[in-house]
Design a protein around this motif. Structure first.
Motif, PDB file in Angstrom:
ATOM      1  N   MET A 126       0.824  -1.203   0.000  1.00 34.22           N
ATOM      2  CA  MET A 126       0.000   0.000   0.000  1.00 34.22           C
ATOM      3  C   MET A 126       0.864   1.262   0.000  1.00 34.22           C
ATOM      4  O   MET A 126       1.894   1.317   0.666  1.00 34.22           O
ATOM      5  CB  MET A 126      -0.915   0.010   1.231  1.00 34.22           C
ATOM      6  CG  MET A 126      -1.911  -1.151   1.305  1.00 34.22           C
ATOM      7  SD  MET A 126      -3.218  -1.066   0.042  1.00 34.22           S
ATOM      8  CE  MET A 126      -2.563  -2.211  -1.198  1.00 34.22           C
ATOM      9  N   GLY A 127       0.436   2.276  -0.737  1.00 26.81           N
ATOM     10  CA  GLY A 127       1.131   3.559  -0.765  1.00 26.81           C
ATOM     11  C   GLY A 127       0.907   4.344   0.505  1.00 26.81           C
ATOM     12  O   GLY A 127      -0.134   4.201   1.167  1.00 26.81           O
ATOM     13  N   LYS A 128       1.835   5.195   0.844  1.00 29.34           N
ATOM     14  CA  LYS A 128       1.775   5.924   2.117  1.00 29.34           C
ATOM     15  C   LYS A 128       0.589   6.877   2.191  1.00 29.34           C
ATOM     16  O   LYS A 128       0.138   7.229   3.288  1.00 29.34           O
ATOM     17  CB  LYS A 128       3.070   6.708   2.348  1.00 29.34           C
ATOM     18  CG  LYS A 128       3.330   7.851   1.378  1.00 29.34           C
ATOM     19  CD  LYS A 128       4.646   8.541   1.691  1.00 29.34           C
ATOM     20  CE  LYS A 128       4.933   9.663   0.688  1.00 29.34           C
ATOM     21  NZ  LYS A 128       3.957  10.773   0.845  1.00 29.34           N
ATOM     22  N   ASP A 129       0.030   7.300   1.048  1.00 36.36           N
ATOM     23  CA  ASP A 129      -1.093   8.224   1.048  1.00 36.36           C
ATOM     24  C   ASP A 129      -2.445   7.519   1.009  1.00 36.36           C
ATOM     25  O   ASP A 129      -3.488   8.177   1.043  1.00 36.36           O
ATOM     26  CB  ASP A 129      -0.992   9.180  -0.147  1.00 36.36           C
ATOM     27  CG  ASP A 129       0.202  10.101  -0.055  1.00 36.36           C
ATOM     28  OD1 ASP A 129       0.515  10.538   1.062  1.00 36.36           O
ATOM     29  OD2 ASP A 129       0.837  10.373  -1.086  1.00 36.36           O
ATOM     30  N   HIS A 130      -2.445   6.203   0.924  1.00 35.40           N
ATOM     31  CA  HIS A 130      -3.708   5.468   0.916  1.00 35.40           C
ATOM     32  C   HIS A 130      -4.388   5.595   2.280  1.00 35.40           C
ATOM     33  O   HIS A 130      -3.772   5.350   3.321  1.00 35.40           O
ATOM     34  CB  HIS A 130      -3.475   3.979   0.631  1.00 35.40           C
ATOM     35  CG  HIS A 130      -3.073   3.685  -0.778  1.00 35.40           C
ATOM     36  ND1 HIS A 130      -2.772   4.654  -1.693  1.00 35.40           N
ATOM     37  CD2 HIS A 130      -2.936   2.492  -1.441  1.00 35.40           C
ATOM     38  CE1 HIS A 130      -2.457   4.095  -2.856  1.00 35.40           C
ATOM     39  NE2 HIS A 130      -2.557   2.783  -2.722  1.00 35.40           N
ATOM     40  N   THR A 131      -5.666   5.960   2.297  1.00 36.66           N
ATOM     41  CA  THR A 131      -6.415   6.010   3.549  1.00 36.66           C
ATOM     42  C   THR A 131      -6.997   4.634   3.855  1.00 36.66           C
ATOM     43  O   THR A 131      -7.146   3.788   2.964  1.00 36.66           O
ATOM     44  CB  THR A 131      -7.562   7.026   3.470  1.00 36.66           C
ATOM     45  OG1 THR A 131      -8.501   6.600   2.479  1.00 36.66           O
ATOM     46  CG2 THR A 131      -7.034   8.419   3.109  1.00 36.66           C
ATOM     47  N   MET A 132      -7.366   4.426   5.120  1.00 40.55           N
ATOM     48  CA  MET A 132      -7.981   3.161   5.497  1.00 40.55           C
ATOM     49  C   MET A 132      -9.307   2.965   4.772  1.00 40.55           C
ATOM     50  O   MET A 132      -9.670   1.850   4.394  1.00 40.55           O
ATOM     51  CB  MET A 132      -8.205   3.116   7.011  1.00 40.55           C
ATOM     52  CG  MET A 132      -6.929   3.201   7.850  1.00 40.55           C
ATOM     53  SD  MET A 132      -5.750   1.844   7.521  1.00 40.55           S
ATOM     54  CE  MET A 132      -4.533   2.697   6.465  1.00 40.55           C
ATOM     55  N   GLU A 133     -10.019   4.063   4.551  1.00 42.60           N
ATOM     56  CA  GLU A 133     -11.287   3.987   3.822  1.00 42.60           C
ATOM     57  C   GLU A 133     -11.056   3.498   2.395  1.00 42.60           C
ATOM     58  O   GLU A 133     -11.771   2.624   1.899  1.00 42.60           O
ATOM     59  CB  GLU A 133     -11.957   5.362   3.803  1.00 42.60           C
ATOM     60  CG  GLU A 133     -13.263   5.404   3.032  1.00 42.60           C
ATOM     61  CD  GLU A 133     -13.865   6.794   2.996  1.00 42.60           C
ATOM     62  OE1 GLU A 133     -15.083   6.915   3.166  1.00 42.60           O
ATOM     63  OE2 GLU A 133     -13.094   7.767   2.800  1.00 42.60           O
TER      64      GLU A 133
END
Length: 239
Positions: A204-211
């Motif tokens: 997962m990329g660092k800017d991906h949100t949990m949502e």
């Protein structure tokens, strides 16, 4: 006896639309110097070229006006309640946006972002304690299990251990970058040490949100959907 007048959504448009983009406020963000509110992505993009409020023109900050921004979660919930289907529309647009882009495997490539996904790295700062102190407790919450992905061939395996308490509950707006900071703190890793966070085997990329991860990467639904499982391991250098 006259019945009370029913108000239409358009009666409130002056209070719930963005001065910059003229659309409904998405992630309403208030400038603390003048209390004018804009979409988060709109005001941050504006501050890339100017230090002045786009509505009243006052100088917000001499060098870094973004320090004077605060998210208004209460207003956001009011807008979503006033405008039917807006929350679902924004969520779907975010999913379609991310699906239309091809990110690098490690997710570190920069690129354009939608209104709801743009500048989530600023949310990291809020979650680190630099914001208003509520740590997004009023946001929708999600349950997560943080599992250590063990592989004896990985360099650094000896210092990356499983958490004593691997289940956490956090805001759906929390990003992978914040999860990495949390893991580094709990595992007492050196500041220069890097981790990969994966969902269903995908980094997962660092800017991906949990949502975003829950909506697009997590495969389980219904009663088996919770907690969402994220795995972590020492970063693998593919270079």
């Amino acid at each position: 006896m006259t019945s009370p007048r029913k108000h239409l959504v358009k009666d409130f448009n002056h209070f719930i639309t963005c001065y910059v983009c003229k659309g409904y406020l998405i992630k309403p963000t208030t400038v603390t110097e003048c209390l004018h509110t804009f979409c988060k992505s709109c005001i941050v993009q504006h501050f890339e070229d100017s230090n002045d409020c786009p509505k009243c023109g006052i100088q917000v900050h001499e060098t870094n006006p973004r320090e004077m921004l605060r998210l208004d979660n209460t207003l956001e919930e009011i807008i979503f309640k006033l405008v039917p289907g807006l929350r679902e529309k924004e969520q779907q647009q975010e999913i379609e946006f991310w699906r239309s882009r091809k990110w690098k495997e490690n997710g570190e490539e920069d690129g354009p972002r939608s209104k709801r996904s743009r500048l989530d790295d600023d949310d990291d700062d809020d979650n680190d304690g630099g914001g208003d102190g509520d740590y997004h407790r009023s946001d929708p919450q999600i349950a997560i299990s943080l599992d250590c992905l063990r592989n004896s061939s990985l360099v650094g395996e000896n210092i990356v251990k499983g958490l004593m308490k691997k289940f956490i509950r956090c805001s759906t707006r929390v990003t992978v970058g914040t999860i990495k900071k949390f893991l580094s703190l709990k595992l007492k890793l050196p500041s220069s040490y890097e981790l990969d966070v994966l969902c269903n085997g995908e980094i997962m990329g660092k800017d991906h949100t949990m949502e975003f991860i829950f909506m697009t990467r997590w495969r389980l639904r219904g009663e088996t959907a919770y907690p969402m499982v994220l795995e972590y391991r020492p970063r693998i250098d593919f270079g």
